[in-house]
Design an enzyme around this catalytic site. Structure first.
Site, PDB file in Angstrom:
ATOM      1  N   GLU A 231       0.834  -1.209   0.000  1.00 53.73           N
ATOM      2  CA  GLU A 231       0.000   0.000   0.000  1.00 53.73           C
ATOM      3  C   GLU A 231       0.866   1.255   0.000  1.00 53.73           C
ATOM      4  OE1 GLU A 231      -1.038   2.067   3.073  1.00 53.73           O
ATOM      5  OE2 GLU A 231      -0.540   0.698   4.703  1.00 53.73           O
TER       6      GLU A 231
ATOM      7  N   LYS B  33      -3.940  -0.993  13.954  1.00 55.04           N
ATOM      8  CA  LYS B  33      -3.160   0.006  14.671  1.00 55.04           C
ATOM      9  C   LYS B  33      -3.656   0.123  16.121  1.00 55.04           C
ATOM     10  CE  LYS B  33      -3.259   2.838  10.985  1.00 55.04           C
ATOM     11  NZ  LYS B  33      -2.998   2.003   9.809  1.00 55.04           N
TER      12      LYS B  33
END
Ligand code: PSU
Ligand code: MN
Length: 307
Positions: free
Chosen positions: A25, A159
């Site tokens: 990404e 995250k």
């Protein structure tokens, strides 16, 4: 009419020959890491794969064209161009028609990679359900994109700025398969262990490739998420992590940060409050995931062409 995404010659050749390819990404480059370390990082991510005999396919939108496989000028645009925006899957058509240059999130990258026929994808940490969801309704489109995109994603969990238990619940509801790599615990991105248990554990790239093959037989249209933890000696000091994260969340609240700016804001705050220590950990996370993704892609390729 060009193919979307447009494949670089190296990616096209590798896919045609059944050689291993890993999608990367680009929002981590454009909006996740500070400049100019982000450009060095983008190059080193590709090099990790090339050295392992795997073709890297960094995915991004350049001047309105979604690309799989960037040349060095493309990496530089994503890392350094001031006009670069962050796009999720819903934004792709808008960015194309508007001739924008954009870093693609996990959601946008997964959609483009799957469309190109790339089976394995590496990121640092997925987006997910944000803390305070009850007020903000902020949940990353990464989750819903993965619910309808058949690809294997290697990530150090989600995250740690997020509500991790809530994110795991959503992954279950959305039908995204989750397995730990050599662990029964969900990783915590900057931290080795999020404290959450997983039902499934896979111990080798070959086992993961076998799960991919089984899911193909089912015609499963959703993603397989492989949670790959950092070794404990490489994680961010947990005490420092918790303190700095609390500060970052409070700062986002005070500054009224909303929408797609939330994740970059929190990451940036943590980077500054840890004097860059979190950047080094984030790089370790990404490198570990890219290395494992390369091994999975190789194991997948060595199964040979499918009937
Ligand atoms: N992993 C990293 N750093 C990042 C990201 C992932 O180590 O910056 C990016 C990914 O592109 C992911 C995005 O899709 O953060 C999530 O953003 P949001 O929460 O706005 O969906
Ligand atoms: Mn969001």
């Amino acid at each position: 009419m060009p193919d979307v995404p447009e494949l670089s010659p190296a990616v096209r050749a590798a896919l045609a020959a059944g050689r291993p390819v890993v999608a990367l990404e680009s929002t981590i480059i454009s909006h996740g890491l500070p400049r100019p370390a982000n450009l060095t990082a983008a190059r080193s991510f590709e090099q990790l794969l090339t050295e392992a005999g795997v073709t890297p396919a960094t995915i991004a939108v350049i001047d309105g064209m979604p690309l799989a496989g960037l040349d060095d000028a493309g990496l530089e645009r994503i890392a350094l161009d001031d006009s670069v925006v962050k796009v999720s899957s819903r934004d792709l058509g808008l960015a194309m028609a508007g001739k924008r240059t954009a870093g693609t999130t996990v959601a946008a990258t997964a959609v483009l990679a799957a469309k190109a026929g790339i089976r394995v994808f590496a990121t640092g940490g997925l987006g997910g359900v944000h803390r305070g969801f009850a007020e903000s309704a902020d949940e990353s489109a990464d989750l819903t994109a993965l619910s309808r995109t058949p690809i294997t994603v290697v990530s150090a969990g989600v995250k740690s700025i997020l509500d991790i238990p809530a994110t795991l619940e959503r992954l279950e509801t959305l039908g995204v398969a989750v397995a730990g790599y050599r662990t029964n615990r969900f990783p915590g991105f900057y931290l080795t262990d999020s404290g959450q248990d997983l039902d499934w554990r896979l111990d080798t790239p070959e086992e993961i490739a076998a799960v991919m093959a089984a899911r193909d037989l089912l015609g499963d249209e959703s993603a397989l998420l492989i949670g790959n933890p950092l070794p404990p000696d490489k994680q961010l000091d947990p005490e420092l992590h918790d303190r700095v994260l609390a500060e970052a969340l409070a700062a986002a609240e005070t500054a009224g940060i909303r929408g797609k700016a939330v994740t970059p804001f929190l990451l940036d705050h943590v980077q500054r409050a840890t004097d860059g220590a979190s950047v080094l950990v984030n790089l370790e996370v990404a490198r570990g995931n890219i290395t494992l993704a390369g091994q999975i892609a190789a194991a997948w390729a060595s199964r040979g062409p499918r009937p």
